[in-house]
Design an enzyme around this catalytic site. Structure first.
Site, PDB file in Angstrom:
ATOM      1  N   GLY A  96      25.135  27.544  42.248  1.00 42.74           N
ATOM      2  CA  GLY A  96      24.089  26.577  41.561  1.00 42.74           C
ATOM      3  C   GLY A  96      23.377  27.392  40.556  1.00 42.74           C
ATOM      4  CB  CYS A  97      20.106  28.537  40.697  1.00 46.70           C
ATOM      5  SG  CYS A  97      19.925  29.305  42.387  1.00 46.70           S
TER       6      CYS A  97
END
Length: 265
Positions: A96-97
């Protein structure tokens, strides 16, 4: 539905599996990733995350398929393992990040090498790499849901290409493959089909690569990192177009590059 018409059809969907990374028998991270080139992934991840300082600290990689997912068992040197245990992090959901689970600010910005100026990095090579990356993206053509990263010679030849549902994973796979092939970081540049985020630029820098080309936008943090490290960073690279954000002196222009007309802003 297509063009307002309902129909039934078969479709291909990209694979995404939980991949557990274990070091010397201890689970360290679980990422959602495409289950291909996992030996490259393990080595590239270990290097780009600073778990090992050099390839010689990785003694072996075994991929074990289980009912709940895939475990990649990595054996590393005892010194590296002791350091890893001291800074254990939980990295579930990493795609995700890229920083999920980091538990202190000093783990975000790791010391960067001072990169030598890119030698031989040129616009003709960039254009060639951009023209050739599409046909090498088999997963993207079939599913539309994969990212790609490539290690390119300065002439634009695509030497190593890896795809993954996660952009960080695709780059780690390329870095691992480069390491296994004993590629010299100064002999080429990295091309990524995704945006250039902070961690993508950090991974490239830690791999010793002096030039990074992204096909989408950069973040401010990535630009600042590239500037500090001495990396030539291009982004919004499509066809013959790109924006050079840092260290333009590391990019050689060819005869196809035209100067702006007199009086142009």
């Amino acid at each position: 539905m297509k063009h307002g018409v309902l129909s039934e059809a078969d479709d291909l969907v990209v694979e995404e599996h939980p991949i557990a990374m274990t070091y010397n028998g201890i689970s360290h991270a679980v990422m959602m990733a495409t289950p291909a080139d996992l030996e490259d992934f393990a080595l590239g991840f270990s290097l780009s995350e600073g778990i090992i300082a050099h390839p010689g600290e990785c003694y072996g990689v075994d991929v074990v398929n289980g009912a709940g997912g895939i475990t990649v068992e990595i054996e590393i040197a005892s010194g590296a393992f002791m350091e890893l245990k001291e800074r254990r992090r939980t990295l579930a959901g990493r795609t995700g990040c890229g920083l999920c689970g980091v538990d202190s600010l000093d783990q975000v910005c790791r010391p960067l090498p001072t990169l030598a100026r890119a030698q031989g990095f040129n616009t003709e090579g960039v254009r060639r790499a951009l023209s050739e990356i599409g046909p090498r993206q088999a997963l993207t053509r079939l599913t539309g849901a994969a990212h790609a990263a490539a290690w390119c010679g300065m002439d634009g030849e695509l030497r190593i290409v890896r795809e993954d549902v996660g952009r960080h994973n695709a780059l780690d796979k390329v870095i691992g493959a480069m390491t296994r092939a004993k590629a010299a970081p100064g002999d080429g540049f990295l091309l990524i089909t995704s945006r250039v985020s902070f961690e993508m630029a950090q991974k490239a820098s830690l791999a010793g690569v002096s030039a990074l080309v992204g096909m989408s936008a950069p973040t401010l943090a990535a630009v600042e990192l590239a500037e500090t490290a001495g990396m030539t960073l291009l982004a919004f690279a499509r066809g013959s177009d790109f924006v050079c954000y840092t260290h333009p002196d590391g990019l050689q222009l060819d005869s196809a590059c035209q100067s702006p007309p007199p009086g142009a802003a």
